[in-house]
Design an enzyme around this catalytic site. Structure first.
Site, short mmCIF file in Angstrom:
data_model
loop_
_atom_site.label_atom_id
_atom_site.label_comp_id
_atom_site.label_asym_id
_atom_site.label_seq_id
_atom_site.Cartn_x
_atom_site.Cartn_y
_atom_site.Cartn_z
N GLY A 1 52.32 42.06 37.91
CA GLY A 1 53.01 40.78 37.80
C GLY A 1 53.97 40.47 38.92
O GLY A 1 54.89 39.65 38.75
N ASN B 1 53.28 38.79 41.63
CA ASN B 1 53.09 37.38 42.00
C ASN B 1 53.75 36.46 40.98
O ASN B 1 54.37 35.46 41.34
CB ASN B 1 51.60 37.06 42.16
CG ASN B 1 51.07 37.48 43.52
OD1 ASN B 1 51.47 36.94 44.54
ND2 ASN B 1 50.19 38.47 43.54
N LYS C 1 40.15 38.95 33.77
CA LYS C 1 39.04 38.51 32.91
C LYS C 1 38.44 37.22 33.44
O LYS C 1 39.15 36.37 33.96
CB LYS C 1 39.56 38.27 31.49
CG LYS C 1 39.92 39.54 30.78
CD LYS C 1 38.68 40.21 30.27
CE LYS C 1 39.02 41.57 29.67
NZ LYS C 1 37.83 42.35 29.38
N ASN D 1 43.44 30.40 41.64
CA ASN D 1 43.42 31.86 41.67
C ASN D 1 43.87 32.35 43.04
O ASN D 1 43.62 31.70 44.04
CB ASN D 1 41.97 32.34 41.41
CG ASN D 1 41.85 33.86 41.42
OD1 ASN D 1 42.66 34.56 40.80
ND2 ASN D 1 40.86 34.38 42.13
N HIS E 1 43.43 35.60 45.60
CA HIS E 1 42.56 36.77 45.82
C HIS E 1 42.97 37.42 47.15
O HIS E 1 43.14 36.73 48.15
CB HIS E 1 41.09 36.33 45.87
CG HIS E 1 40.16 37.49 46.02
ND1 HIS E 1 39.76 38.26 44.95
CD2 HIS E 1 39.57 38.03 47.11
CE1 HIS E 1 38.96 39.22 45.38
NE2 HIS E 1 38.82 39.10 46.68
N ASP F 1 35.90 34.49 41.75
CA ASP F 1 36.26 34.25 43.15
C ASP F 1 35.44 33.16 43.82
O ASP F 1 35.16 33.22 45.02
CB ASP F 1 36.15 35.56 43.96
CG ASP F 1 37.04 36.64 43.38
OD1 ASP F 1 38.12 36.31 42.88
OD2 ASP F 1 36.64 37.82 43.40
N GLU G 1 51.39 38.12 49.84
CA GLU G 1 50.89 37.19 48.81
C GLU G 1 52.03 36.38 48.20
O GLU G 1 51.88 35.19 47.92
CB GLU G 1 50.18 37.96 47.70
CG GLU G 1 48.77 38.39 48.05
CD GLU G 1 48.08 39.06 46.87
OE1 GLU G 1 48.12 38.51 45.76
OE2 GLU G 1 47.51 40.15 47.07
C1 GRF Z 1 47.06 40.53 43.65
O1 GRF Z 1 46.62 41.28 44.74
C2 GRF Z 1 46.20 39.30 43.47
O2 GRF Z 1 45.76 38.76 44.68
C3 GRF Z 1 45.03 39.85 42.72
O3 GRF Z 1 45.61 40.77 41.81
C4 GRF Z 1 46.83 41.27 42.35
C5 GRF Z 1 47.93 41.04 41.35
O4 GRF Z 1 49.13 41.69 41.67
N1 GRF Z 1 44.24 38.81 42.12
P1 GRF Z 1 50.43 41.42 40.80
O5 GRF Z 1 50.07 41.70 39.35
O6 GRF Z 1 50.83 39.99 41.00
O7 GRF Z 1 51.47 42.37 41.28
#
Ligand code: GRF
Length: 196
Positions: free
Chosen positions: A12, A14, A91, A107, A109, A150, A179
């Site tokens: 989590g 992000n 999921k 999303n 990625h 994706d 990110e």
């Molecule tokens: C990130 O690398 C995102 O791009 C991918 O899953 C990861 C999630 O990381 N889809 P976090 O849970 O936000 O730390």
């Protein structure tokens, strides 16, 4: 103020970047609900600490896949979400959710899609594939979500060089760090035109 619904399954970080950006006024938005298939994951803990409703929806709560799909879509609607962010959600979304929220699901990625995307391409697998392919550049893709893993129109991409001595772990760490700012910056452009 745009209302965000975040779907997450992992640590989590992000999600945290989004929560912090909203709190600091960097993002004219508010996370109104966090939904996870994993009740114990870091994202759920972060949501609870921030006082955000954290809802667990999975095969455990809803053994029937269609009921689960509907419950997910309903939960987003109940929290009056404008934009759905998949931030490490493991999921595949069901048909109802995809239809109900078409054009409003985003999303993130950790690669330059279409390179290293698709089924099985999550977490460390992505970065391992980049190293194994000998890519000199990787990056981050933020895209609208369509049916399959994706896939969907790209909103933004940024490149990140792969260092000669990078391994999957060091690359994963560096990409994840980037990110956070990239997601917030991209969301800023998306929410600026939404309802006030
Ligand atoms: C990130 O690398 C995102 O791009 C991918 O899953 C990861 C999630 O990381 N889809 P976090 O849970 O936000 O730390």
């Amino acid at each position: 103020m745009t209302r965000l619904g975040v779907l997450a399954s992992g640590s989590g970080t992000n999600l945290q970047a989004i929560i912090d950006a909203c709190r600091d006024g960097m993002l004219a938005a508010r996370v109104t609900v966090v939904i996870s298939n994993n009740s114990q994951c870091g994202a759920m803990k972060r949501a609870r600490s921030a006082g955000i409703p954290a809802i667990h929806l999975s095969g455990k709560t809803h053994p029937d896949a269609e009921a689960l799909d509907r419950a997910l879509s309903d939960a987003l609607a109940e929290h009056d979400v404008d934009l759905v962010i998949m931030a490490g959600y493991m999921k595949r979304l069901g048909e109802h959710t995809l239809n109900d929220w078409q054009g409003r699901i985003v999303n993130i990625h950790p690669s330059l899609l279409p390179r290293h995307g698709g089924a099985g391409m999550y977490g460390p697998n992505v970065h391992r594939a980049v190293i194994e392919a000998g890519d000199e550049v990787t990056g981050i893709t933020i895209h609208y979500v369509e049916g399959d893993y994706d896939t969907g129109p790209t909103i933004a991409q940024t490149e990140i060089p792969v260092a000669p001595d990078d391994d999957a772990e060091s690359l994963a760490r560096r990409v994840l760090e980037e990110e956070h700012a990239f997601l917030v910056a991209t969301l800023r452009t998306l929410v600026s035109g939404s309802r006030g």
